[in-house]
Design an enzyme around this catalytic site. Sequence first.
Site, short mmCIF file in Angstrom:
data_model
loop_
_atom_site.label_atom_id
_atom_site.label_comp_id
_atom_site.label_asym_id
_atom_site.label_seq_id
_atom_site.Cartn_x
_atom_site.Cartn_y
_atom_site.Cartn_z
N ARG A 46 0.82 -1.23 0.00
CA ARG A 46 0.00 0.00 0.00
C ARG A 46 0.84 1.27 0.00
NH1 ARG A 46 -3.99 -0.63 4.97
NH2 ARG A 46 -1.97 -0.68 5.95
N ILE A 49 -4.43 -5.03 -0.39
CA ILE A 49 -4.90 -6.42 -0.50
C ILE A 49 -6.42 -6.51 -0.28
CG2 ILE A 49 -4.51 -7.09 1.92
CD1 ILE A 49 -3.89 -9.25 -1.22
N LYS A 82 4.05 -18.32 7.21
CA LYS A 82 3.55 -18.80 8.50
C LYS A 82 3.42 -17.64 9.48
CE LYS A 82 6.72 -17.67 10.82
NZ LYS A 82 7.79 -17.46 11.68
N HIS A 104 7.53 -24.10 12.99
CA HIS A 104 8.87 -24.68 12.80
C HIS A 104 9.16 -25.85 13.76
CE1 HIS A 104 9.47 -21.30 10.25
NE2 HIS A 104 9.87 -20.44 11.14
#
Length: 455
Positions: A43, A85, A134, A226
């Site tokens: 943005r 988005i 993630k 992880h």
Amino acid sequence: MIRRLVIFGGTGDLAGRYLLPGLAALHETGRLSSEFEVVCADRKGHGDEQFREWAATQLDQHAPDISGDTRQAILTAARYRQADIGDPAQVADTIAGAGPVAVYLALPPALFATAIRTLHAAQLPSGSRLVFEKPFGEDLGSARELNRLLADLVPEQAVFRVDHFLAMTTVQNLLGSRLANRVLESLWNSAHIAEVEIVWDETLTLEDRAGYYDHVGALEDMVQNHLLQLLCLVAMEPPITLSERDLRDRKVDILRSIRTLTDEDIRRCTRRARYSAGVIGDRHVPAYTDEPGVDPRRRTETFTEIHLTIDNWRWAGTDFVLRTGKALAADRKEVAIHFRPVPHMPFGHHGTAAPNVLRFGLDPENLTLALTAIGADVDTLVPVTMTARIEPPGLPAYGRLLLDVLLGNPALSIRGDEAEEAWRVVTPIISAWSRDLVPLDDYPAGSLGPTGTRR
Ligand code: BG6
């Protein structure tokens, strides 16, 4: 191979530190087509010149060893687009006209649902792939909702919930050592292994990432993804092949076998803490709560240790310890397999034998086996350690992940049901901590962690 990658969060830390260097590594090794282009979107509204300068600085800083040709090729392939988005028209502009694209959402998890809806409205071309950095969601409920939304947009095979640890050479080597050596398999169970420690202790501090990290903390930043993935690779049954289905089926089996922690278990088996001011080497580090952008009221942890139990035939009776922390005295990044002591010592009083330990060093990359031998004085027992250095990786982890995305191979990314199972393990802990059932301890930056942390 997909020829356009669109990165939302395209001038953020992840894009600059890992994604552009990952693409550079692919170019350097001849794996990117000359028609490849990467659109960095966000943005902010950079000018072309400003973007080019930013991209060049990132490559110089994070990929200093690439050739001049590669540097130029990536700068030519990269362009900037201002896009929100949440705005279908702006997003459509970034994906139009290139056939199938790969869309990388290098965004906080709270924006993923909006992103999926927008891509739907923007008519993501068929055959496109979606990449989620993630953590995938914020808890079990939100991960389920994201999976539900995704099912209407693209097939599961086109969804890449990435975890860059899975693409690290050392993590791959965990599979190599386990599955290509007969000698380990007969010992790989609770009859012989007392404890598996999965540790990612960092000297690294917040590094200006409050906007992301202060909302997730160590549990969601590291354990949910992880460290649980490492646990899966250590504990899963040998898969038939390493194809996406076989490998991910076996990992899901393990996640499903992890015992759900009750409030009482969480009081006993989890710790959380946050660093206060201190010194790491010669660096003076401010308290986490004094870092710019941190809101102390969120009570975000920068250290956690969790003990888990796997309820299956192979592992009942072995303790799995997952630990990670920031701003600690030293890096320790490894999976340590602690074997049980021998059943009988025929050496009288001439020495003691420490139990054997097999260590998979994740960074730096090595493999170490601690044994006991007879010393020069034949009456004594001495520890001996064998260490092998592992070849440095051909591709950095993000290079490997991006290649898999462009080629359409999801084996090293997390399947939808796998993400949900990982949240099933972690969500009760988030809930119990939010009710303060476990105290939030302090530890000085540069220390070994809160009082009582094992080394
Ligand atoms: C990231 C975490 O995924 O992994 C960081 O967000 C952590 O907090 C990092 O420091 C560790 O991996 P690497 O490859 O950057 O050393």
